[in-house]
Design an enzyme around this catalytic site. Structure first.
Site, PDB file in Angstrom:
ATOM      1  N   CYS A   1       0.826  -1.196   0.000  1.00 54.84           N
ATOM      2  CA  CYS A   1       0.000   0.000   0.000  1.00 54.84           C
ATOM      3  C   CYS A   1       0.866   1.255   0.000  1.00 54.84           C
ATOM      4  O   CYS A   1       2.066   1.203  -0.208  1.00 54.84           O
ATOM      5  CB  CYS A   1      -0.881   0.009   1.254  1.00 54.84           C
ATOM      6  SG  CYS A   1      -1.646  -1.592   1.614  1.00 54.84           S
TER       7      CYS A   1
ATOM      8  N   LEU B   1      -3.776  -1.386  -1.284  1.00 53.23           N
ATOM      9  CA  LEU B   1      -3.822  -2.368  -2.360  1.00 53.23           C
ATOM     10  C   LEU B   1      -4.155  -3.691  -1.687  1.00 53.23           C
ATOM     11  O   LEU B   1      -3.322  -4.262  -0.977  1.00 53.23           O
ATOM     12  CB  LEU B   1      -2.493  -2.446  -3.098  1.00 53.23           C
ATOM     13  CG  LEU B   1      -2.421  -3.478  -4.231  1.00 53.23           C
ATOM     14  CD1 LEU B   1      -3.364  -3.095  -5.360  1.00 53.23           C
ATOM     15  CD2 LEU B   1      -0.993  -3.618  -4.753  1.00 53.23           C
ATOM     16  N   ALA B   2      -5.356  -4.189  -1.871  1.00 55.53           N
ATOM     17  CA  ALA B   2      -5.852  -5.353  -1.135  1.00 55.53           C
ATOM     18  C   ALA B   2      -5.381  -6.647  -1.794  1.00 55.53           C
ATOM     19  O   ALA B   2      -5.751  -6.939  -2.927  1.00 55.53           O
ATOM     20  CB  ALA B   2      -7.373  -5.322  -1.061  1.00 55.53           C
TER      21      ALA B   2
ATOM     22  N   VAL C   1      -4.181  -9.672   0.640  1.00 56.89           N
ATOM     23  CA  VAL C   1      -4.579 -10.680   1.622  1.00 56.89           C
ATOM     24  C   VAL C   1      -5.779 -10.133   2.397  1.00 56.89           C
ATOM     25  O   VAL C   1      -5.742  -9.004   2.884  1.00 56.89           O
ATOM     26  CB  VAL C   1      -3.420 -11.013   2.582  1.00 56.89           C
ATOM     27  CG1 VAL C   1      -3.881 -11.966   3.672  1.00 56.89           C
ATOM     28  CG2 VAL C   1      -2.248 -11.612   1.804  1.00 56.89           C
TER      29      VAL C   1
ATOM     30  N   ASN D   1       2.592  -0.710   5.154  1.00 55.96           N
ATOM     31  CA  ASN D   1       2.791  -1.071   3.754  1.00 55.96           C
ATOM     32  C   ASN D   1       3.653  -2.315   3.780  1.00 55.96           C
ATOM     33  O   ASN D   1       4.840  -2.239   4.102  1.00 55.96           O
ATOM     34  CB  ASN D   1       3.495   0.067   3.002  1.00 55.96           C
ATOM     35  CG  ASN D   1       3.977  -0.366   1.635  1.00 55.96           C
ATOM     36  OD1 ASN D   1       3.347  -1.193   0.976  1.00 55.96           O
ATOM     37  ND2 ASN D   1       5.109   0.176   1.199  1.00 55.96           N
ATOM     38  N   GLY D   2       3.074  -3.472   3.487  1.00 49.44           N
ATOM     39  CA  GLY D   2       3.923  -4.661   3.553  1.00 49.44           C
ATOM     40  C   GLY D   2       3.180  -5.967   3.414  1.00 49.44           C
ATOM     41  O   GLY D   2       1.960  -6.013   3.234  1.00 49.44           O
ATOM     42  N   GLU D   3       3.968  -7.032   3.482  1.00 47.88           N
ATOM     43  CA  GLU D   3       3.484  -8.407   3.481  1.00 47.88           C
ATOM     44  C   GLU D   3       4.245  -9.161   4.563  1.00 47.88           C
ATOM     45  O   GLU D   3       5.477  -9.195   4.531  1.00 47.88           O
ATOM     46  CB  GLU D   3       3.720  -9.077   2.120  1.00 47.88           C
ATOM     47  CG  GLU D   3       3.105  -8.360   0.930  1.00 47.88           C
ATOM     48  CD  GLU D   3       1.595  -8.469   0.883  1.00 47.88           C
ATOM     49  OE1 GLU D   3       1.038  -9.317   1.614  1.00 47.88           O
ATOM     50  OE2 GLU D   3       0.968  -7.706   0.127  1.00 47.88           O
TER      51      GLU D   3
ATOM     52  N   THR E   1      21.025   4.700 -14.377  1.00 49.52           N
ATOM     53  CA  THR E   1      20.717   3.289 -14.610  1.00 49.52           C
ATOM     54  C   THR E   1      19.327   2.921 -14.092  1.00 49.52           C
ATOM     55  O   THR E   1      18.627   2.096 -14.676  1.00 49.52           O
ATOM     56  CB  THR E   1      21.781   2.373 -13.967  1.00 49.52           C
ATOM     57  OG1 THR E   1      21.524   1.035 -14.335  1.00 49.52           O
ATOM     58  CG2 THR E   1      21.782   2.479 -12.457  1.00 49.52           C
TER      59      THR E   1
ATOM     60  N   ARG F   1      16.799   4.190 -16.705  1.00 54.18           N
ATOM     61  CA  ARG F   1      16.854   3.330 -17.900  1.00 54.18           C
ATOM     62  C   ARG F   1      16.072   2.035 -17.690  1.00 54.18           C
ATOM     63  O   ARG F   1      15.320   1.592 -18.563  1.00 54.18           O
ATOM     64  CB  ARG F   1      18.313   2.980 -18.215  1.00 54.18           C
ATOM     65  CG  ARG F   1      19.156   4.103 -18.768  1.00 54.18           C
ATOM     66  CD  ARG F   1      20.591   3.618 -18.908  1.00 54.18           C
ATOM     67  NE  ARG F   1      21.479   4.602 -19.526  1.00 54.18           N
ATOM     68  CZ  ARG F   1      22.771   4.404 -19.736  1.00 54.18           C
ATOM     69  NH1 ARG F   1      23.327   3.242 -19.349  1.00 54.18           N
ATOM     70  NH2 ARG F   1      23.519   5.331 -20.308  1.00 54.18           N
TER      71      ARG F   1
ATOM     72  N   SER G   1       9.370 -11.443  -8.732  1.00 58.87           N
ATOM     73  CA  SER G   1      10.446 -10.947  -9.594  1.00 58.87           C
ATOM     74  C   SER G   1      11.815 -11.369  -9.076  1.00 58.87           C
ATOM     75  O   SER G   1      11.937 -11.888  -7.966  1.00 58.87           O
ATOM     76  CB  SER G   1      10.347  -9.408  -9.682  1.00 58.87           C
ATOM     77  OG  SER G   1      11.213  -8.875 -10.657  1.00 58.87           O
TER      78      SER G   1
END
Length: 585
Positions: free
Chosen positions: A2, A51-52, A54, A75-77, A316, A319, A341
């Site tokens: 979030c 941002l939902a 879980v 903000n986390g998991e 960088t 880019r 990722s």
């Protein structure tokens, strides 16, 4: 995850102040388009853009303890939240959110609970019983976080710089692995792993232990109540992440909700190295593959938006962020809310091509330590902000705390690049997943040479950026660069161009100081530039700047985009002459 914003002790509990906090919080709405929340206690405010992922139905924030005397915006998991709940049998949880454990852990352990959290997080916890607060950021800095101070004595916390830069007298990056306590009015480091001292480890290389540690890191990140996918460039790191996810997905709760068919995503210029390699890996793994194309002009048109969102003028990072920014928008349009990722592997294993020139194992290891410590200013910043610009979350298993401890405890002699022995960059990781009985990847992908993301999407991308900058920055402008930009003075027209855009969005001196500087070649630290005398004359963050290492280096005439595509097969076949044998399942 979030977007969070906190204003603490601002000596103003008026409606006008509440409206201002809400206005600033809306600057972070791209990070959390699903819901907004604001908790006010006196002159302290905790705001949240959700941002939902879980418990999307009931996990709105801020979160509270049983009697609402402790409030948290996060903000986390938290990947081990189920285990932590079992350690709190006398507590009643209001939601199924993974972050709901934080307030209750504080009640049990005070400020000393942060290291119990296995995950990525930035949070502000307000204890209304004495108006104290604590702020913490995850170990490596996967989540972005800033801290600022107002003239009225207030402390400001924001997931992004744009949430506080206009209202603070001074602000800076909140350091990863640290906690700020209002009781002490000071930072302290809660993350203290053995590798942080940069002492040289001596543990023998155990490929199966490394493999199992990484598989565990990937599997724990498949915690979700919403659709997800994997970013797949066709390089070693993202391909391993995709392979492990594909192999174990069917055994997870996520598969029960969303099925066991994995979706993969790749971006690149037409004919780029990444597109071809990613398609081959996707076919091998049987993923539902989505290939997105962009043109150099598409990328150039997005540069201003990219710099606004990622909040840096580092060359960088810009880019590499631009293709990721464009791809994230496409992914979100498909209904996907998070991706897994491959960031972090190159820092841990010395995967950048300049590591070929490391003079000894001591300097090799110390450079990896420096690179990990700086990740929050580069690849973590890119992965977090270029995806969250569109409300998409990126999870990075290589930066799992337990996995880092295993990987950084290996005697660095095993990580050293020795071409005459068939040991290319990240050999220890490649060999750990070289399974003859149940292959994770095709051999030529497993041993593909490192491509930096900004190179792999197509070599003409960087060349196009340089040409564009040259049209907007004159030689005369460069003569005055040191006077216009005395801190981190741009040395190229491309860097000057990005700096102009950045300072238009973030004109404060504090903003300029949040961006790192110093000489770099192929993403090295300034210290590693000393490894090769020729590098000081060819300072560029592209992997092609590693002269004599990259197969399409800048001094090779065959480095145009069309030639790169035709020469792609020359990059792929780096079959090793193995030391020992491949691991049997």
């Amino acid at each position: 995850m979030c977007g969070i914003l906190a204003v603490l002790g601002c000596s103003d509990d008026s409606q006008a102040k509440r409206v201002r906090v809400l206005e600033l919080s809306r600057r972070l709405k791209h990070r959390g388009p699903d819901w907004s929340g604001l908790h006010q206690h006196g002159d302290s405010y905790l705001a949240h853009q959700r941002l939902a992922i879980v418990d999307p139905a009931s996990g709105d924030q801020p979160l509270f303890n049983e009697d609402k005397t402790v409030a948290v915006t996060v903000n986390g998991e938290i990947y081990n939240h189920e285990e932590l709940r079992k350690q709190l049998p006398n507590h009643k949880f209001r939601t199924g959110s993974d972050c709901d454990v934080i307030a209750h852990l504080y009640e049990e352990h005070g400020e000393n609970f942060v290291d119990m959290l296995d995950g990525i997080f930035s949070f502000v916890l307000l204890d209304t019983r004495d108006n104290s607060f604590i702020v913490a950021r995850d170990a490596i800095g996967v989540t972005s976080l800033y801290i600022g101070w107002g003239l009225d004595g207030s402390v400001w916390i924001s997931s992004e710089m744009k949430g506080l830069n206009d209202d603070c007298e001074h602000f800076e990056c909140f350091p990863p692995g640290h906690l700020y306590s209002s009781r002490e009015r000071a930072f302290r480091r809660w993350y203290n792993p053995p590798w942080f001292s940069e002492a040289i480890p001596s543990a023998p290389y155990d490929p199966l232990a490394l493999r199992h540690a990484f598989e565990k890191a990937v599997i724990k990140r498949l915690m979700t109540d919403v659709p997800f996918g994997v970013l797949l460039s066709g390089g070693l790191d993202s391909s391993l992440v995709a392979s492990i996810t594909s192999r174990y997905l069917a055994t997870t709760k996520a598969a029960e909700q969303w099925g066991s068919k994995l979706h993969s995503f790749c971006v690149g210029l037409e004919g780029s190295p990444d597109l071809k390699a990613a398609k081959e890996v996707a076919d091998y793994l049987g993923t539902v593959h989505h290939e997105f194309h962009f043109t150099v002009q598409d990328g150039i048109d997005a540069i201003e938006d990219v710099i606004y969102h990622i909040e840096t003028y580092d060359v960088t990072t810009i880019r590499a962020s631009t293709p990721m920014f464009l791809m994230s928008r496409k992914i979100k349009s498909l209904g996907v809310k998070w991706v897994i990722s491959g960031e972090g592997s190159d820092e841990i294993f010395g995967g950048y091509l300049y590591f070929h020139k490391a003079p000894n194992k001591e300097e090799f290891h110390q450079e990896t330590c420096r690179k990990i410590k700086a990740l929050h200013q580069y690849d973590c910043l890119r992965a977090n902000k270029s995806t969250f610009a569109w409300g998409l979350e990126a999870r990075v298993p290589f930066l799992d705390k337990e996995f880092i401890n295993v990987a950084m405890n290996i005697d660095p002699e095993w990580k050293m690049i020795k071409r005459d022995e068939g040991r290319i960059e990240k050999w220890v990781l490649r060999r750990a997943f070289d399974d003859e009985e149940k292959p994770y990847l095709p051999k030529h992908i497993l041993y593909r040479q490192k491509e930096q993301f900004s190179d792999g999407v197509g070599y003409s991308w960087i060349d196009g950026l340089k040409e564009h900058a040259a049209k907007h920055v004159t030689d005369k402008m460069m003569l005055n660069a040191g006077n216009i930009f005395p801190h981190n003075t741009p040395t190229t027209k491309e860097a000057y161009y990005y700096r102009m855009i950045f300072e238009r969005f973030f004109p404060q001196n504090s903003a300029v100081l949040t961006v790192p500087g110093g000489a770099s070649v192929a993403c090295s630290t300034a210290k590693a530039v000393e490894w090769d005398a020729s590098w000081s004359k060819n300072l560029d963050p592209s992997g092609r700047a590693a002269l004599g290492v990259h197969m399409s280096a800048y001094d090779d005439k065959a480095n145009s985009a069309s030639k790169a595509a035709a020469e792609f097969e020359k990059i792929i076949p780096m079959e090793p002459s193995h030391v020992g044998v491949a691991i049997q399942g």
